[in-house]
Design an enzyme around this catalytic site. Sequence first.
Site, PDB file in Angstrom:
ATOM      1  N   HIS A   1      -6.690  -0.598   2.075  1.00 16.86           N
ATOM      2  CA  HIS A   1      -6.312   0.803   1.859  1.00 16.86           C
ATOM      3  C   HIS A   1      -5.694   1.057   0.494  1.00 16.86           C
ATOM      4  O   HIS A   1      -5.251   2.168   0.217  1.00 16.86           O
ATOM      5  CB  HIS A   1      -5.353   1.246   2.969  1.00 16.86           C
ATOM      6  CG  HIS A   1      -5.963   1.128   4.330  1.00 16.86           C
ATOM      7  ND1 HIS A   1      -6.840   2.057   4.828  1.00 16.86           N
ATOM      8  CD2 HIS A   1      -5.873   0.148   5.261  1.00 16.86           C
ATOM      9  CE1 HIS A   1      -7.244   1.676   6.035  1.00 16.86           C
ATOM     10  NE2 HIS A   1      -6.669   0.510   6.317  1.00 16.86           N
TER      11      HIS A   1
ATOM     12  N   ASP B   1       1.400   6.633   0.196  1.00 18.36           N
ATOM     13  CA  ASP B   1       0.632   5.607  -0.514  1.00 18.36           C
ATOM     14  C   ASP B   1       1.060   5.551  -1.978  1.00 18.36           C
ATOM     15  O   ASP B   1       1.294   6.583  -2.602  1.00 18.36           O
ATOM     16  CB  ASP B   1      -0.871   5.940  -0.470  1.00 18.36           C
ATOM     17  CG  ASP B   1      -1.493   5.525   0.844  1.00 18.36           C
ATOM     18  OD1 ASP B   1      -1.003   5.983   1.894  1.00 18.36           O
ATOM     19  OD2 ASP B   1      -2.463   4.744   0.815  1.00 18.36           O
TER      20      ASP B   1
ATOM     21  N   ASN C   1       0.805  -1.221   0.000  1.00 18.19           N
ATOM     22  CA  ASN C   1       0.000   0.000   0.000  1.00 18.19           C
ATOM     23  C   ASN C   1       0.841   1.275   0.000  1.00 18.19           C
ATOM     24  O   ASN C   1       0.453   2.279  -0.572  1.00 18.19           O
ATOM     25  CB  ASN C   1      -0.926   0.016   1.215  1.00 18.19           C
ATOM     26  CG  ASN C   1      -1.740   1.291   1.279  1.00 18.19           C
ATOM     27  OD1 ASN C   1      -2.590   1.530   0.426  1.00 18.19           O
ATOM     28  ND2 ASN C   1      -1.458   2.134   2.263  1.00 18.19           N
TER      29      ASN C   1
ATOM     30  N   ASP D   1      -0.175  -6.739   3.588  1.00 12.87           N
ATOM     31  CA  ASP D   1      -0.522  -5.699   4.551  1.00 12.87           C
ATOM     32  C   ASP D   1      -1.568  -4.733   3.977  1.00 12.87           C
ATOM     33  O   ASP D   1      -1.534  -4.398   2.792  1.00 12.87           O
ATOM     34  CB  ASP D   1       0.762  -4.926   4.901  1.00 12.87           C
ATOM     35  CG  ASP D   1       0.551  -3.880   5.970  1.00 12.87           C
ATOM     36  OD1 ASP D   1       0.083  -4.242   7.065  1.00 12.87           O
ATOM     37  OD2 ASP D   1       0.848  -2.690   5.721  1.00 12.87           O
TER      38      ASP D   1
ATOM     39  N   GLU E   1      -4.604  -8.785   4.952  1.00 20.08           N
ATOM     40  CA  GLU E   1      -5.111  -8.082   6.128  1.00 20.08           C
ATOM     41  C   GLU E   1      -6.154  -7.056   5.684  1.00 20.08           C
ATOM     42  O   GLU E   1      -5.794  -5.978   5.220  1.00 20.08           O
ATOM     43  CB  GLU E   1      -3.970  -7.365   6.867  1.00 20.08           C
ATOM     44  CG  GLU E   1      -4.454  -6.604   8.095  1.00 20.08           C
ATOM     45  CD  GLU E   1      -3.636  -5.356   8.429  1.00 20.08           C
ATOM     46  OE1 GLU E   1      -3.663  -4.913   9.576  1.00 20.08           O
ATOM     47  OE2 GLU E   1      -2.982  -4.791   7.515  1.00 20.08           O
TER      48      GLU E   1
HETATM   49 CA   LIG Z   1      -3.624   3.408  -0.624  1.00 20.52          CA
END
Ligand SMILES: [Ca+2]
Length: 538
Positions: free
Chosen positions: A241, A207, A139, A237, A273
């Site tokens: 997101h 990100d 991410n 991970d 996750e």
């Molecule tokens: Ca992201």
Amino acid sequence: MRLAGKRGKRMLAVLLFCVLLVGSLGACGKGEDWRSREVQVIDDNYRTWYEIFVYSFNDSDGDRIGDLQGVISKLDYVSDMGFNGIWLMPIMPSPSYHKYDVTDYKAIDPLYGSMEDFDRLLEECNKRGIKLIIDLVLNHTSSEHPWFTTACEYLGQLEEGKEPSAEECPYYAYYNFVKGDPSSPTYYRVGNTDYYYEGAFSDRMPDVNFDCEALRKEFEDIMSFWLNKGVGGFRLDAVKHFYGDDTSKNVEVLTWVNDYVKFIDPNAYMVGECWDGMNVYAQYYASGIDSFFNFEFADSSGVITKTLTYNGESNSAQAYAKALVRIQNAIRDNREDGIDAPFFVNHDLSRAAGYLRYDERKIKMSAPLNVLMSGSAFVYYGEEIGMTGSGRDENKRAPMYWSDDSQAKGMTDGPADMEPQENRFVCAKEQMKDENSIYSFYKDTILLRNQNPEIARGTVARLEEITDLDIAAISKTYNGSTIYLIYNLSETDKKEVTLSREQYGYTEIVGYLSVDGEKVTLSGDTLTLPSYSVAVLR
Ligand SMILES: [Ca+2]
Ligand SMILES: [Ca+2]
């Protein structure tokens, strides 16, 4: 010893007869310990995994920081407990102690050792039938990753009025830069420029932009690098997101990851996750990723803790059994061969000993409620000895309590910002000598799982005729074979459960767990279960 000739064969036959006789006596409950039964470990992705935070696990060179050689020297400990999988939290170079912000995806953090150490770790895992998966943080990178620093330098030097271009600096497209202040708490300014970047977790963790094909190519290259080394797969991970909370876009990214990884190694295992409730993370199974962590059962307010510490019908043993069926159905609605990934505690959550109020019986009973679940079960290092740790993250990642002598070989200091942790239960070295310890209970639980392949792989169904709220009664069917798991989750009462052998087609107790060490017995069709016990019938 080799027996030769006719006489030898006859002796062998007599010997075999004796073994069968003893075996059948044992089956009738005449004293043979279930622990001596054979394990049937299948080399697939329904494993029992041990999560290791290398930094705090075991030190090999005296700097009091855990390292890969330290992990190698504890592989027998891990294997002896019955684990056949290890998840290593991030091991790549990183400026932080936790290493969830990576600066180089194809190297080992020098604090942890060298690539040669890692190769040896893989070799030693292979020898023991342990599959090793590593944390892969897709991410975001570290703000010190050369991709990011190069992009920021480029933006800093950009002439007034000129638009940035990925042709001039490909890394510009790797991240989510915007021009002008987006007035968002997750965006940070690039130096003194007009540009801002997304950092959903912190300014130190920019990100990445999954719309960028060149970035995806980099990650493909990174994944094949580790898989070609012999890594068994990845723990992914923060998958929720990738694109904010956009499930369909996140599933698309994971579909790409899964297709690529399975193309390189069809047997690789991945667990994502997606920190959310069952209704959300179950949808992620559509990506093809083998597993997602079961946040429904974990932590201080999940199904396991509710079953052990809350009152009322909705927190009863019956409710636990219903929840097992519910999660199975939720996964299968999204993918028929999805593998649940139950866990109770991980590095982001408080250790269970605290919220179970150091109640040794409850801590023990949490082991089967997690580890006997279908799927790939995960145990966080130190839970098997009831370690302490809550509050700030560093406290949850405290030194593995091998010895009560903090200067003993292998002991670590833990993260710098950790508050002193006081473990209430004795150290691993002492617990290993005690057959009534939390450690021994965990070990028995994993043994039961390894002896009965249906436990990890079976389809769960409730035995609805058992209506006692304190009893969870389920069957697990795998490959045409059915076993029964009967849990007495009453904190105080011994229970009798009647189950027709004829109707259910079982003959014996093949193993059991009982927190007080009292026996589980079967007489006719009636099973007697001490308070806090589980029996497996076959
Ligand atoms: Ca992201
Ligand atoms: Ca060290």
